[in-house]
Design a protein around this motif. Sequence first.
Motif, PDB file in Angstrom:
ATOM      1  N   ALA A 155       8.197  -2.691   4.653  1.00  0.00           N
ATOM      2  CA  ALA A 155       8.113  -1.625   3.652  1.00  0.00           C
ATOM      3  C   ALA A 155       7.741  -0.333   4.362  1.00  0.00           C
ATOM      4  CB  ALA A 155       7.076  -1.955   2.583  1.00  0.00           C
ATOM      5  N   LYS A 156       8.400   0.741   3.992  1.00  0.00           N
ATOM      6  CA  LYS A 156       8.085   2.035   4.582  1.00  0.00           C
ATOM      7  C   LYS A 156       8.202   3.126   3.532  1.00  0.00           C
ATOM      8  CE  LYS A 156      12.788   2.951   6.278  1.00  0.00           C
ATOM      9  NZ  LYS A 156      13.601   3.266   7.488  1.00  0.00           N
ATOM     10  N   GLN A 206       0.851  -1.181   0.000  1.00  0.00           N
ATOM     11  CA  GLN A 206       0.000   0.000   0.000  1.00  0.00           C
ATOM     12  C   GLN A 206       0.894   1.240   0.000  1.00  0.00           C
ATOM     13  OE1 GLN A 206      -3.037  -0.129   3.069  1.00  0.00           O
ATOM     14  NE2 GLN A 206      -3.032  -2.354   3.044  1.00  0.00           N
ATOM     15  N   PRO A 207       0.976   1.942  -1.114  1.00  0.00           N
ATOM     16  CA  PRO A 207       1.897   3.086  -1.196  1.00  0.00           C
ATOM     17  C   PRO A 207       1.588   4.193  -0.213  1.00  0.00           C
ATOM     18  CG  PRO A 207       0.465   2.977  -3.129  1.00  0.00           C
ATOM     19  CD  PRO A 207       0.285   1.702  -2.396  1.00  0.00           C
ATOM     20  N   GLY A 208       0.364   4.292   0.283  1.00  0.00           N
ATOM     21  CA  GLY A 208       0.020   5.358   1.206  1.00  0.00           C
ATOM     22  C   GLY A 208       0.308   5.042   2.659  1.00  0.00           C
ATOM     23  N   ALA A 209       0.678   3.785   2.964  1.00  0.00           N
ATOM     24  CA  ALA A 209       0.895   3.388   4.349  1.00  0.00           C
ATOM     25  C   ALA A 209       2.289   3.793   4.816  1.00  0.00           C
ATOM     26  CB  ALA A 209       0.714   1.883   4.495  1.00  0.00           C
ATOM     27  N   GLU A 229       4.504  11.805 -11.095  1.00  0.00           N
ATOM     28  CA  GLU A 229       4.851  11.874  -9.684  1.00  0.00           C
ATOM     29  C   GLU A 229       4.578  10.519  -9.046  1.00  0.00           C
ATOM     30  OE1 GLU A 229       2.621  14.999  -7.924  1.00  0.00           O
ATOM     31  OE2 GLU A 229       3.894  16.576  -8.754  1.00  0.00           O
ATOM     32  N   VAL A 230       5.555  10.018  -8.279  1.00  0.00           N
ATOM     33  CA  VAL A 230       5.422   8.699  -7.668  1.00  0.00           C
ATOM     34  C   VAL A 230       5.727   8.781  -6.180  1.00  0.00           C
ATOM     35  CG1 VAL A 230       6.012   7.453  -9.785  1.00  0.00           C
ATOM     36  CG2 VAL A 230       7.826   8.079  -8.177  1.00  0.00           C
ATOM     37  N   ASP A 231       5.104   7.880  -5.439  1.00  0.00           N
ATOM     38  CA  ASP A 231       5.434   7.641  -4.039  1.00  0.00           C
ATOM     39  C   ASP A 231       6.366   6.440  -3.979  1.00  0.00           C
ATOM     40  OD1 ASP A 231       3.832   9.681  -2.775  1.00  0.00           O
ATOM     41  OD2 ASP A 231       2.073   8.485  -3.319  1.00  0.00           O
ATOM     42  N   LEU A 232       7.474   6.586  -3.253  1.00  0.00           N
ATOM     43  CA  LEU A 232       8.463   5.528  -3.154  1.00  0.00           C
ATOM     44  C   LEU A 232       8.255   4.721  -1.874  1.00  0.00           C
ATOM     45  CD1 LEU A 232      11.683   7.470  -4.217  1.00  0.00           C
ATOM     46  CD2 LEU A 232      10.276   5.967  -5.640  1.00  0.00           C
ATOM     47  N   LEU A 233       8.419   3.411  -1.995  1.00  0.00           N
ATOM     48  CA  LEU A 233       8.425   2.523  -0.841  1.00  0.00           C
ATOM     49  C   LEU A 233       9.767   1.808  -0.782  1.00  0.00           C
ATOM     50  CD1 LEU A 233       4.945   0.715  -0.723  1.00  0.00           C
ATOM     51  CD2 LEU A 233       5.783   2.510   0.787  1.00  0.00           C
ATOM     52  N   LEU A 234      10.411   1.854   0.371  1.00  0.00           N
ATOM     53  CA  LEU A 234      11.651   1.118   0.595  1.00  0.00           C
ATOM     54  C   LEU A 234      11.299  -0.244   1.174  1.00  0.00           C
ATOM     55  CD1 LEU A 234      14.761   0.979   0.754  1.00  0.00           C
ATOM     56  CD2 LEU A 234      14.568   1.951   3.062  1.00  0.00           C
TER      57      LEU A 234
END
Length: 260
Positions: A170-171, A149-152, A193-198
């Motif tokens: 994942a964060k 979930q990219p928003g978490a 535009e993207v949200d990154l998760l590590l």
Amino acid sequence: MKPLALTILLGLPLLAGAEPTTESPLPAWRSLVFEEKAFWATARSQLELDACQESAAAWCLEASNSVANNRERISLSARPDGSLLERRRFSEGNDRRRKQWRYGLNGISRERLEPDASGEWQLTSQRRIDYPEGEPRVTDPLLLIALLQPGAASQSFLVNTDLNLYRVSAKAAGEDLVEVDPALAGFGTRHREVDLLLVTAELLQPAADKPDFSLLGLSGELLLAFDRETGLPLQVRGKAPRLGYVALTLKSVELRDSTP
């Protein structure tokens, strides 16, 4: 293909501490193709995820991954929370192998088969893998593409590779701009535009085998880039064998028909 800007990738509950549910929807995409080309090799991954024909209450995933001369095909079934029921893997490179896993209530049964001199497949290994205490549900690395979930702010999963179990975390890792492939219609602009998760993986002890966690053939610390408008996974960044650090970029997508 439906306009991508109109479709939001639907999130799913976490495996860690979440109760299984048959109400969790499949993601907005039905199939994804990622690719990265170098001068002498190409890394390519294709995923197809849908409800199983035998039971609409379960998910079935078919995947093919290739890097240089190494190829693998993976078939699996899982509950709608991502917890595995069964998985099969065929790999070929320097040799050919088949492996299959069955996920029971008390543990995992894993078998390996190899061809004999006549080409017939023979059982060469049979192992049992115990679940960590209190955690009888595990998922597959490939299903993380649908489960993340990219928003978490942070997420945690129990993942089975071959013989090993991993705690995968994942964060959120900030934001970025990603140039999408021109073949992807409906984005409106090439730079998204993207949200990154590590994503990091911790090998649970005692380890049954050498470290082997990877996602789409990439290992190490992984960065996944999710489009902010559509939620689609546009890139997966990590280390590929013989290629070094690469970014597998989404080349094509088939969206799920959301109409009743």
